[in-house]
Design an enzyme around this catalytic site. Structure first.
Site, PDB file in Angstrom:
ATOM      1  N   CYS A  88       0.799  -1.113   0.059  1.00 55.35           N
ATOM      2  CA  CYS A  88       0.069  -0.107   0.008  1.00 55.35           C
ATOM      3  C   CYS A  88       0.772   1.182   0.213  1.00 55.35           C
ATOM      4  O   CYS A  88       2.103   1.157   0.165  1.00 55.35           O
ATOM      5  CB  CYS A  88      -0.824   0.067   1.105  1.00 55.35           C
ATOM      6  N   HIS A  89       0.169   2.321  -0.155  1.00 52.81           N
ATOM      7  CA  HIS A  89       1.014   3.473  -0.472  1.00 52.81           C
ATOM      8  C   HIS A  89       0.369   4.641   0.461  1.00 52.81           C
ATOM      9  O   HIS A  89      -0.806   4.664   0.930  1.00 52.81           O
ATOM     10  CB  HIS A  89       0.763   4.050  -1.739  1.00 52.81           C
ATOM     11  N   TYR A 148       3.014  11.243 -12.873  1.00 51.44           N
ATOM     12  CA  TYR A 148       1.586  11.676 -12.409  1.00 51.44           C
ATOM     13  C   TYR A 148       1.805  12.254 -11.185  1.00 51.44           C
ATOM     14  O   TYR A 148       2.576  11.932 -10.412  1.00 51.44           O
ATOM     15  CB  TYR A 148       0.802  10.398 -12.421  1.00 51.44           C
ATOM     16  N   ARG A 199      12.706  -0.739  -4.167  1.00 48.75           N
ATOM     17  CA  ARG A 199      11.913  -0.954  -5.050  1.00 48.75           C
ATOM     18  C   ARG A 199      12.328  -0.465  -6.443  1.00 48.75           C
ATOM     19  O   ARG A 199      12.751   0.704  -6.546  1.00 48.75           O
ATOM     20  CB  ARG A 199      10.517  -0.516  -4.912  1.00 48.75           C
ATOM     21  N   HIS A 206       2.327  -7.275  -7.962  1.00 47.53           N
ATOM     22  CA  HIS A 206       1.125  -7.474  -8.632  1.00 47.53           C
ATOM     23  C   HIS A 206       1.034  -8.688  -9.624  1.00 47.53           C
ATOM     24  O   HIS A 206       0.744  -8.517 -10.693  1.00 47.53           O
ATOM     25  CB  HIS A 206       0.959  -6.215  -9.211  1.00 47.53           C
ATOM     26  N   ASP A 222      -2.903  -2.443  -2.460  1.00 51.81           N
ATOM     27  CA  ASP A 222      -2.482  -1.364  -3.469  1.00 51.81           C
ATOM     28  C   ASP A 222      -3.241   0.089  -3.247  1.00 51.81           C
ATOM     29  O   ASP A 222      -3.046   0.838  -4.146  1.00 51.81           O
ATOM     30  CB  ASP A 222      -2.427  -1.946  -5.016  1.00 51.81           C
TER      31      ASP A 222
END
Length: 290
Positions: free
Chosen positions: A29-30, A46, A121, A178, A244
């Protein structure tokens, strides 16, 4: 300077039908912003709507999730402060995965480790800028190995094929985001999925059975279930699950996170395997206490 935004998450989370076991972990998660305090990167493709640590906590309370692994996303680039701030405020319930480059020193990585980070990452997907400089990536990996960190790779199906030999040469734990973003429309016989199944037979490969909404043709995302089941059958002790949240760059079907949690008993019908995926595996990889 402004950047393209993306859809906001569905913050009207319903109560899931599935009850997660105690100490369950959202392992992907973010936290985004708030951008007034933690600005987005000028290099990002973005700039998402804010989804801060308080929004994440509300989501987890609704889902019955007690722990989380915060994964640094490309909108914040190598500025990991929002993630570190959220980890610090979690009272030991959060760990992190950073984004870094070869300008980071050993002391920088030690500071991140002290702040709760346990992995680094790298994005390979084209819409986020494509593959990193591989020599720079190798330099980073050599600097984090002494800390016992792992590598998290965010790849598309074609990247699984193109960079298979590069990943094979890395002597460390590799966690795939994912499910490798393998499209369900291509079936379980597609080359990228077969490569991932083979790699999951190796002790240093881990798989996140999250992102069902990304690889699926649409809600309720049941077409992603066989793909997750294949990974779980091979290596139930090296599987992670995550929401996510807040689902950056979803183009069509913004999920309700309860629907994603309710996939767990479909992809893993044995409660003992569910506990491995939600509790035991993330606790072992990220060092959560018993």
């Amino acid at each position: 300077m402004s950047k393209p935004s993306c859809m906001p998450p569905d913050n009207h989370t319903r109560t899931p039908l599935y009850k997660a076991p105690p100490q369950s972990c959202d392992a992907h998660c973010h936290v985004f912003g708030p951008h007034a305090i933690f600005p987005y990167s000028d290099k990002a493709s973005y700039w998402p709507p804010d989804a801060d640590k308080h929004a994440l906590k509300r989501l987890h309370d609704k889902l019955g999730i007690e722990r989380a692994v915060l994964v640094q996303a490309s909108c914040h680039g190598t500025d990991n402060r929002a993630m570190i701030d959220a980890i610090k405020s979690s009272k030991g319930a959060y760990r992190g995965v950073c984004i870094a480059n070869d300008s980071f020193s050993e002391n920088d990585f030690q500071d991140l480790h002290d702040g709760g980070v346990r992995g680094v990452r790298f994005n390979f997907v084209k819409h986020l800028g494509g593959a990193p400089n591989l020599d720079s990536m190798k330099t980073v990996l050599e600097r984090v190995k002494p800390l016992g960190w792992h590598l998290v790779i965010h790849v598309n199906a074609e990247d699984v094929i193109s960079y298979a030999e590069f990943f094979d040469a890395l002597d460390m734990d590799i966690v795939v985001d994912h499910m490798g973003r393998v499209p369900t429309t291509e079936g379980v016989g597609q080359q990228a999925y077969k490569i991932l199944l083979e790699r999951m037979q190796r002790d240093n490969w881990w798989m996140k059975v999250c992102g069902s909404e990304r690889i699926s043709m649409g809600p309720p995302f049941y077409d992603a279930v066989p793909f997750a089941q294949g990974f779980i059958e091979l290596a139930p002790e090296r599987i992670l699950w995550g929401t996510d949240y807040p689902h950056p760059n979803i183009k069509k079907h913004m999920p309700n996170d309860a629907d994603l949690l309710d996939l767990v008993p479909l992809i893993a019908r044995d409660p003992a395997i569910q506990k491995k995926i939600l509790v035991d595996n993330p606790a072992r990889l990220y060092g959560f206490p018993d």
